[in-house]
Write a protein that holds these residues in place. Structure first.
Motif, PDB file in Angstrom:
ATOM      1  N   THR A 253      -5.774   1.097  -1.096  1.00  0.00           N
ATOM      2  CA  THR A 253      -4.332   0.773  -1.165  1.00  0.00           C
ATOM      3  C   THR A 253      -3.534   1.718  -1.059  1.00  0.00           C
ATOM      4  OG1 THR A 253      -4.538   0.980  -3.652  1.00  0.00           O
ATOM      5  CG2 THR A 253      -4.975  -1.380  -2.712  1.00  0.00           C
ATOM      6  N   GLY A 254      -2.251   1.634  -0.628  1.00  0.00           N
ATOM      7  CA  GLY A 254      -1.488   2.584  -0.353  1.00  0.00           C
ATOM      8  C   GLY A 254      -0.791   3.205  -1.836  1.00  0.00           C
ATOM      9  N   ALA A 255      -1.130   2.602  -2.875  1.00  0.00           N
ATOM     10  CA  ALA A 255      -0.716   3.088  -4.209  1.00  0.00           C
ATOM     11  C   ALA A 255      -1.371   2.500  -5.017  1.00  0.00           C
ATOM     12  CB  ALA A 255       0.733   3.007  -4.484  1.00  0.00           C
ATOM     13  N   PHE A 256      -1.648   3.114  -6.510  1.00  0.00           N
ATOM     14  CA  PHE A 256      -2.281   2.271  -7.450  1.00  0.00           C
ATOM     15  C   PHE A 256      -1.239   1.849  -8.396  1.00  0.00           C
ATOM     16  CE2 PHE A 256      -3.926   2.563 -12.170  1.00  0.00           C
ATOM     17  CZ  PHE A 256      -4.890   1.704 -11.710  1.00  0.00           C
ATOM     18  N   ASP A 257      -0.114   2.466  -8.557  1.00  0.00           N
ATOM     19  CA  ASP A 257       1.061   1.847  -9.410  1.00  0.00           C
ATOM     20  C   ASP A 257       1.808   1.218  -8.246  1.00  0.00           C
ATOM     21  OD1 ASP A 257       0.514   2.940 -12.158  1.00  0.00           O
ATOM     22  OD2 ASP A 257       0.628   4.977 -11.256  1.00  0.00           O
ATOM     23  N   VAL A 258       1.750  -0.177  -8.705  1.00  0.00           N
ATOM     24  CA  VAL A 258       2.778  -0.938  -7.822  1.00  0.00           C
ATOM     25  C   VAL A 258       3.858  -1.767  -8.699  1.00  0.00           C
ATOM     26  CG1 VAL A 258       0.981  -1.319  -6.133  1.00  0.00           C
ATOM     27  CG2 VAL A 258       1.328  -2.863  -7.894  1.00  0.00           C
ATOM     28  N   ARG A 259       4.914  -2.217  -7.984  1.00  0.00           N
ATOM     29  CA  ARG A 259       6.289  -2.750  -8.592  1.00  0.00           C
ATOM     30  C   ARG A 259       6.236  -4.222  -8.088  1.00  0.00           C
ATOM     31  NH1 ARG A 259      10.870  -0.924  -8.333  1.00  0.00           N
ATOM     32  NH2 ARG A 259      10.660   0.838  -6.633  1.00  0.00           N
ATOM     33  N   PRO A 260       6.448  -5.169  -9.032  1.00  0.00           N
ATOM     34  CA  PRO A 260       6.981  -6.223  -8.510  1.00  0.00           C
ATOM     35  C   PRO A 260       7.881  -6.331  -7.472  1.00  0.00           C
ATOM     36  CG  PRO A 260       6.427  -6.453 -11.048  1.00  0.00           C
ATOM     37  CD  PRO A 260       6.440  -5.045 -10.578  1.00  0.00           C
ATOM     38  N   GLY A 261       7.775  -7.167  -6.351  1.00  0.00           N
ATOM     39  CA  GLY A 261       8.873  -7.212  -5.353  1.00  0.00           C
ATOM     40  C   GLY A 261       8.978  -5.776  -4.412  1.00  0.00           C
ATOM     41  N   THR A 262       7.948  -5.002  -4.585  1.00  0.00           N
ATOM     42  CA  THR A 262       7.988  -3.718  -3.830  1.00  0.00           C
ATOM     43  C   THR A 262       6.619  -3.622  -2.844  1.00  0.00           C
ATOM     44  OG1 THR A 262       9.410  -2.439  -5.405  1.00  0.00           O
ATOM     45  CG2 THR A 262       8.130  -1.073  -3.609  1.00  0.00           C
ATOM     46  N   PRO A 263       6.718  -3.920  -1.658  1.00  0.00           N
ATOM     47  CA  PRO A 263       5.492  -4.016  -0.813  1.00  0.00           C
ATOM     48  C   PRO A 263       4.560  -2.585  -0.786  1.00  0.00           C
ATOM     49  CG  PRO A 263       7.650  -4.759   0.397  1.00  0.00           C
ATOM     50  CD  PRO A 263       7.903  -3.844  -0.960  1.00  0.00           C
ATOM     51  N   PHE A 264       3.448  -2.763  -0.929  1.00  0.00           N
ATOM     52  CA  PHE A 264       2.478  -1.766  -0.364  1.00  0.00           C
ATOM     53  C   PHE A 264       1.425  -1.890   0.796  1.00  0.00           C
ATOM     54  CE2 PHE A 264       0.401  -4.148  -3.974  1.00  0.00           C
ATOM     55  CZ  PHE A 264      -0.762  -4.076  -3.567  1.00  0.00           C
ATOM     56  N   ALA A 265       0.916  -1.006   0.877  1.00  0.00           N
ATOM     57  CA  ALA A 265      -0.151  -1.218   2.297  1.00  0.00           C
ATOM     58  C   ALA A 265      -1.440  -1.295   1.398  1.00  0.00           C
ATOM     59  CB  ALA A 265      -0.219   0.293   2.930  1.00  0.00           C
ATOM     60  N   VAL A 266      -2.182  -2.072   2.357  1.00  0.00           N
ATOM     61  CA  VAL A 266      -3.550  -2.234   2.099  1.00  0.00           C
ATOM     62  C   VAL A 266      -4.510  -2.137   3.214  1.00  0.00           C
ATOM     63  CG1 VAL A 266      -5.226  -3.937   1.278  1.00  0.00           C
ATOM     64  CG2 VAL A 266      -3.376  -3.854   0.049  1.00  0.00           C
ATOM     65  N   GLU A 267      -5.407  -1.519   3.359  1.00  0.00           N
ATOM     66  CA  GLU A 267      -6.425  -1.354   4.460  1.00  0.00           C
ATOM     67  C   GLU A 267      -7.818  -1.779   3.891  1.00  0.00           C
ATOM     68  OE1 GLU A 267      -4.298   2.494   6.724  1.00  0.00           O
ATOM     69  OE2 GLU A 267      -6.512   2.733   6.025  1.00  0.00           O
ATOM     70  N   VAL A 268      -8.356  -2.698   4.979  1.00  0.00           N
ATOM     71  CA  VAL A 268      -9.869  -2.940   4.876  1.00  0.00           C
ATOM     72  C   VAL A 268     -10.594  -2.409   6.107  1.00  0.00           C
ATOM     73  CG1 VAL A 268     -11.416  -4.743   4.617  1.00  0.00           C
ATOM     74  CG2 VAL A 268      -9.117  -4.974   3.586  1.00  0.00           C
ATOM     75  N   SER A 269     -11.717  -1.615   5.659  1.00  0.00           N
ATOM     76  CA  SER A 269     -12.434  -0.964   6.766  1.00  0.00           C
ATOM     77  C   SER A 269     -13.833  -1.547   6.595  1.00  0.00           C
ATOM     78  CB  SER A 269     -12.365   0.582   6.459  1.00  0.00           C
ATOM     79  OG  SER A 269     -11.099   1.034   6.463  1.00  0.00           O
ATOM     80  N   VAL A 270     -14.357  -1.808   7.954  1.00  0.00           N
ATOM     81  CA  VAL A 270     -15.652  -1.941   8.016  1.00  0.00           C
ATOM     82  C   VAL A 270     -16.455  -1.085   9.074  1.00  0.00           C
ATOM     83  CG1 VAL A 270     -17.301  -3.608   8.749  1.00  0.00           C
ATOM     84  CG2 VAL A 270     -14.816  -4.211   7.589  1.00  0.00           C
ATOM     85  N   THR A 271     -17.657  -0.623   8.654  1.00  0.00           N
ATOM     86  CA  THR A 271     -18.523   0.030   9.686  1.00  0.00           C
ATOM     87  C   THR A 271     -19.798  -0.858   9.706  1.00  0.00           C
ATOM     88  OG1 THR A 271     -19.610   1.342   7.894  1.00  0.00           O
ATOM     89  CG2 THR A 271     -17.689   2.472   9.203  1.00  0.00           C
ATOM     90  N   ALA A 272     -20.401  -0.630  10.829  1.00  0.00           N
ATOM     91  CA  ALA A 272     -21.932  -1.434  11.092  1.00  0.00           C
ATOM     92  C   ALA A 272     -23.146  -0.546  11.427  1.00  0.00           C
ATOM     93  CB  ALA A 272     -21.497  -2.581  12.217  1.00  0.00           C
TER      94      ALA A 272
END
Length: 874
Positions: free
Chosen positions: A321-340
Motif C-alpha cells: 500500500t502507498g501508506a499505512f496510515d490512511v484517512r476516510p475519503g482520501t485515496p491511496f495506492a495499492v499494488e499487487v505483484s506476482v512472480t512465477a
C-alpha cells in the motif's frame, strides 16, 4: 562451510603430493532448512515444539533453531555450574529437548546472557552491533522458507532479550534478501541474498476455545491480523499427543526447574493450539476465515505444501500500500505483484476491501510465464470508522488461486495519544525504521501514578492530514481521578507536525487498588470530538519512610522502627499462598543520616533449599527477600538501580546477600544484613548506605519495591512470589515499582556510575556440541564467517592415556581440540598455532575411551573467522 581443501594444501609444506585430488574436491553446501526459529535463550522454542514436531513427522519439514545466548545468566536447579559451564549445560539440554520434535540444528551466536531485563535497548547495547549480521548470515547459509520468532513488543513482563531476538529475526527477514545489507557476505564469503517466504511471531493476541477447533475459533484482538493455530492434541505416530511429547521435551530443561512440570491433560479436548501471528509474506497464504486457514498446514501452505486449487509452489504474491496510515475519503495506492516459477497462464487480481471502501484500477495481469513478474495497480478510497483494516487480494490464474493481504490503519486527520514510556517510544520508532508499521500499537500506552499522588500526563497530538489544523484535546478520567482541566486547545499544526498538551492528573481516591490487584485504570483521549485513544493510568503503592532518631541495630528484629508496617503480601507470580501462614510478609523502613534500614518479616511454614553461602545467587530458587531501589524513580531499566536479595539462611547457617541485575552485580559490599529464623517465620534486616545507590536520591520520588520469593521444595525451584508493587515482570521494570518519600532527608549530589554488565559467554569454539554440528551441516560456528586462514585436524592417534592430534594450518591461529566418543568428552586442549604448517598436540584423556572416538576441532584464525573439522581416533 567446509574448508576448500585445495587452498589448504597449497599453503602447507609437504602437501604438494595431493594437489590434483584436492582441486577436484568442491566445498560441501550448507544444510538447507525449511524453517528457522530465532530465540534468545535455550528453552525459548520450548512452547512451539508441538508444532515443529508435527511438521517434521507429517511433512518432513527440517527446522533449525537460532539461540542468541546460551542462557548463562539463568538459574541452575541441578548443580553449581554458572557462566560458560552453565552455558554448556543449557546447550546440551536444548539439543536434547528439540530433538524430541525432530529438530537437529541449534545455531548458538555466543552473545551474552547478562541478567533478566525487560529492556530491549539495554539488550541491544550489551549484545553489540554484530548480532544482526550473524542472524542474516545464518539465514543466507541455511535458506529457510519460514522464519519464526518471539514477541518483539515491550509487552509488560516480556523479557528484553526475547524482544530483541524477535526484532533481529524481523530485520533479518528483510536484510537477508537485500544485496546492500552486509555486502561482504556476498563478495567475500560467497553467500547469496535469500528471501524467506513467510515471517511469523509466536503467540496470538485474542481468544480461542480448547480442542481441535482452537485454530478455527480464534478471535484476534486486532481483526486485521492473520493468526494461525496448530492443535497440540493431535496424535503422533507413537500414539501420544504432541502436547505430551512437547511436555517431555520441556522437562529436559532441568537446570531451569522445568523437570517438575506437571503432565498435560490426557483428554485432547482440553488441549489448545500453538498460535503464530503473521508479520509478512512473499507468497500466497490461506484466506482468513477459510477452512484452509485453520488447518495444521496453514503456515506451510504456499511455501512447502500446496492445498487443492491453489497456485503452484514457487509463486510469489505480495500486496503493498502507498501508506499505512490512511484517512476516510482520501485515496491511496495499492499494488499487487506476482512472480512465477511455473507458467500460470492468464491471470488477474481482485481486491477484497472493508465494507464501504471503493477501488478503481485494472486487475488484469496478462499471461504470466516462468520468470515473469506482473503488477496490478489500484486506487482505494477508505470509508467508515477508524481502526485497523485488512486490504486483501485474490489472485486468479489458469493454474489455481492465491490470497494475500496487508494491514492499514484508518484514522482522523488529527490523532492524540498519551505520551509513551521510553521503551514503548523506542519500539514504535523501530517499527517505522524497519518498515513494519503493522507491529506498532501492540502495547497499550500506560503511565504510572503513585497512590494518592499527582503527575503530569502529556497528550501528543499529531496532524496526519494534508492541511494545517487546530482544535481541542479532552481527557475523560475514571472515578477516583481528576485533572487540572478536562479540555485544552492544541496549537496550529502543519501536516506531519506534533505537539504535546499537558494535563496534571491526581489520584483523588487513595483507596483504589494498586498494582496487579486492579491498578490499571483506562481513560479516554478525544481530539476534536473523535476518540483517538484508550490509554491507562497504573496506580503503584506509595509510602513515606520516616526518620529514625538514631541508627537502628541490624539484628534481624523489626521492632524499634517508627511508622506503620507495609503489607508486601500481594500475589505477584506463581501459585497463590494457601494461607497467611504459607506465605505473607510485612516490611518496615526508616532512614538515619545516609542509611536506609529495611526489615521484612515473612510468614513461611516451610523453608526452601538451604544454599551454600558460596552459592548465594539467583535468589528465585529458594526463600529470599529482594530489595529494589531506584534513586530518582526515573530509570528505564535496572542497570541504573540498586537491587539486592537476602537469603535468610544458608547451608552454613548465617544469611547471605547478593546484588543482582542492577548497576553493579555481585557481593553486597557495604550492606549490613542479619536474620532471625523461628518456627513458621523469618525476619531479614538490612542497612543500606544510600551512597551505594547509583546516583543521588530524590527524597520525594525514590523508586522502591520489596519482593518475597517463597519455595517449599528442596529442588531449587520456587512456587510463589509476593511483594509490594506486583506487576508482571516488575523486577525488571523500575517505572512500575512503588514510590517512597524520605521525610526530611536532604540528598547528597552523587554522579551515577556507569553500569557493570556481565560480559562472559561460552564460545562455540569451546563447545564440542557446536563444533560437531558445524562439521555435520557445513556452517561455521557462532554465526560468524568461515576462517580467513584454513586450519583442520588431519589425524588423531591413541597413545596410552592421551590422543596425539596432528593439526594443519595455513597460518597462525588457535585450535580448540576435543576428544569425543559415545559418552561425551574424554579430553580437551587448546593450543596456539604460531605459523602455517603442521602442529602436533597430545590431548590428555580424563577417562578410558568408549565407542566411536573422534577428535573434533575448532579453528580460530588470527585473521578472523572460524571453522570446525573432525577426524576419527585410530
Amino acid at each position: 562451510m567446509r574448508l576448500i581443501l585445495s587452498a589448504l594444501l597449497l599453503l602447507v609444506p609437504g602437501a604438494a603430493a595431493l594437489p590434483s585430488q584436492a582441486a577436484a574436491a568442491a566445498p560441501a553446501a550448507p544444510v538447507d532448512l525449511d524453517a528457522l526459529f530465532v530465540g534468545a535463550h535455550p528453552d525459548d522454542e520450548a512452547f512451539s515444539l508441538s508444532t515443529l514436531g508435527q511438521w517434521n513427522e507429517d511433512h518432513r519439514v527440517r527446522t533449525g533453531v537460532v539461540t542468541v545466548t546460551r542462557g548463562e545468566g539463568g538459574g541452575n536447579a541441578v548443580g553449581p555450574e554458572e557462566g560458560p559451564a552453565l552455558g554448556l549445560l543449557r546447550e546440551a539440554e536444548e539439543r536434547a529437548a528439540v530433538g524430541g520434535a525432530g529438530v537437529r540444528e541449534v545455531f548458538n551466536l555466543d552473545d551474552v546472557d547478562f541478567y533478566y531485563t525487560v529492556s530491549a535497548p539495554l539488550t541491544d547495547q550489551v549484545w553489540g552491533g554484530d548480532t544482526l549480521e550473524k542472524v542474516v548470515r545464518v539465514v543466507r547459509q541455511t535458506r529457510p522458507e519460514i522464519l519464526l520468532t518471539m514477541d518483539p513488543a515491550p509487552t509488560p513482563g516480556n523479557h528484553g532479550n526475547h524482544q530483541q531476538a524477535a526484532r533481529l529475526a524481523i530485520e533479518a527477514f528483510y536484510a537477508a534478501a537485500d544485496p546492500k545489507a552486509f555486502p561482504e557476505q556476498l563478495t567475500r564469503e560467497g553467500l547469496k541474498p535469500f528471501a524467506p517466504a513467510r515471517l511469523l511471531t509466536g503467540g496470538g493476541r485474542g481468544t480461542s476455545q480448547a480442542g481441535p477447533s482452537c485454530g478455527a475459533t480464534f478471535r484476534p484482538a486486532n481483526p486485521a491480523q492473520n493468526v494461525y493455530g496448530v492443535w497440540s492434541g493431535r496424535t503422533s505416530g507413537g500414539g501420544r499427543t504432541w502436547a505430551a511429547i512437547e511436555r517431555d521435551s520441556q522437562r529436559v530443561y532441568a537446570s531451569q526447574g522445568w523437570a517438575v512440570f506437571p503432565d498435560v491433560p490426557a483428554d485432547p479436548a482440553q488441549l489448545g493450539c500453538d498460535f503464530f501471528t503473521q508479520v509478512d509474506a512473499r507468497v500466497p497464504f490461506p484466506e482468513p476465515g477459510t477452512t484452509a486457514a485453520a488447518a495444521p498446514t496453514a503456515i506451510l501452505d504456499g511455501v512447502l505444501t500446496r492445498p487443492a486449487g491453489s497456485v503452484p509452489l514457487g509463486t510469489g504474491l505480495s500486496l503493498r500500500t502507498g501508506a499505512f496510515d490512511v484517512r476516510p475519503g482520501t485515496p491511496f495506492a495499492v499494488e499487487v505483484s506476482v512472480t512465477a516459477r511455473e507458467p500460470l497462464g492468464r491471470s488477474s487480481a481482485a481486491l477484497r476491501l472493508p465494507e464501504g471502501w471503493t477501488a478503481s484500477g485494472s486487475g488484469d495481469l496478462g499471461r504470466i510465464t516462468p520468470g515473469r513478474a506482473a503488477t496490478a495497480r489500484f486506487t482505494v478510497t477508505p470509508a467508515g470508522a477508524a481502526g485497523r483494516a485488512r486490504v486483501g487480494a485474490v489472485l486468479t490464474t489458469e493454474r489455481g488461486r492465491g490470497w494475500t493481504d496487508r494491514q492499514v490503519e484508518a484514522s482522523p486527520a488529527v490523532r492524540g495519544r498519551q505520551q509513551l514510556l521510553p521503551q514503548i517510544a523506542q519500539y514504535e520508532k523501530w517499527t517505522a525504521d524497519v518498515g513494519v508499521p503493522q507491529l506498532r500499537g501492540l502495547v497499550t500506552p500506560v503511565l504510572t501514578l503513585p497512590s494518592g499522588g499527582s503527575r503530569q500526563v502529556g497528550v501528543v497530538v499529531t496532524n496526519v492530514g494534508d492541511a494545517p489544523r487546530t482544535g481541542t484535546v479532552r481527557v475523560d478520567l475514571p472515578a477516583g481521578f481528576a485533572a487540572d482541566r478536562a479540555e485544552a486547545a492544541y496549537p496550529e499544526l502543519a501536516p506531519g507536525a506534533s505537539a504535546t498538551v499537558p494535563f496534571t492528573v491526581t489520584n483523588t481516591d487513595a483507596a483504589l487498588k494498586t498494582s496487579n490487584e486492579g491498578g490499571d485504570y483506562a481513560y479516554t483521549v478525544t481530539v476534536d470530538g473523535v476518540v483517538t485513544g484508550r490509554p491507562a493510568l497504573e496506580l503503584v503503592p506509595a509510602a513515606t519512610i520516616p526518620q529514625a532518631g538514631a541508627g537502628l541495630d541490624v539484628d534481624g528484629d523489626d521492632s524499634g522502627y517508627p511508622g506503620p508496617a507495609i503489607d508486601v503480601s500481594r500475589l505477584w507470580e506463581g501459585t497463590a499462598c494457601s494461607s497467611a501462614a504459607d506465605c505473607s510478609a510485612t516490611a518496615r523502613l526508616a532512614w538515619h543520616e545516609d542509611t536506609l534500614y529495611v526489615a521484612v518479616r515473612v510468614k513461611d511454614d516451610v523453608l526452601g533449599t538451604r544454599l551454600a553461602a558460596a552459592d548465594c545467587k539467583r535468589h528465585w530458587r529458594t526463600d529470599a527477600v529482594e530489595i529494589a531501589l531506584d534513586p530518582r524513580g526515573t530509570s528505564e531499566n535496572t542497570s541504573t538501580t540498586f537491587k539486592a536479595a537476602v537469603l535468610p539462611v544458608t547451608a552454613e547457617g548465617p544469611p547471605c546477600a547478593l546484588r543482582d541485575a542492577d548497576n553493579r552485580q555481585g557481593p553486597a559490599t557495604g550492606m549490613r544484613i542479619a536474620s532471625k529464623v523461628s518456627p513458621g517465620e523469618y525476619t531479614v534486616e538490612a542497612a543500606i548506605p544510600l551512597e551505594l545507590l547509583p546516583g543521588s536520591v530524590d527524597p520525594q520520588h525514590l523508586g522502591l519495591n520489596i519482593l518475597v520469593y517463597d519455595s517449599d521444595t528442596q529442588d531449587k525451584t520456587g512456587q510463589t512470589r509476593i511483594g509490594w508493587s506486583t506487576w508482571g515482570g516488575v523486577q525488571g521494570d523500575p517505572y512500575r515499582w512503588g514510590v517512597a518519600s524520605l521525610a526530611g532527608y536532604r540528598s547528597t549530589e552523587r554522579p551515577a556510575p556507569e553500569p557493570v554488565i556481565p560480559d562472559t559467554a561460552l564460545s562455540s569454539l569451546d563447545s564440542p556440541q557446536s563444533l560437531e554440528q558445524a562439521v555435520r551441516v557445513n556452517v561455521p560456528p557462532a554465526g560468524g564467517p568461515a576462517a580467513a586462514v584454513a586450519g583442520q585436524v588431519v589425524t588423531a592417534v591413541r597413545a596410552g592415556s592421551a590422543v596425539t592430534v596432528t593439526f594443519r594450518a595455513a597460518g597462525p591461529g588457535k585450535a580448540h581440540l576435543f576428544v569425543r566418543d559415545a559418552r561425551g568428552t574424554a579430553g580437551s586442549a587448546v593450543t596456539a598455532v604460531p605459523r602455517r604448517g603442521t602442529t602436533t598436540v597430545k590431548v590428555p584423556l580424563t577417562r578410558a575411551l568408549a565407542a566411536d572416538p573422534a577428535v573434533v576441532a575448532g579453528w580460530e584464525s588470527s585473521r578472523g573467522g572460524a571453522s570446525a573439522s573432525r577426524a576419527r581416533v585410530r
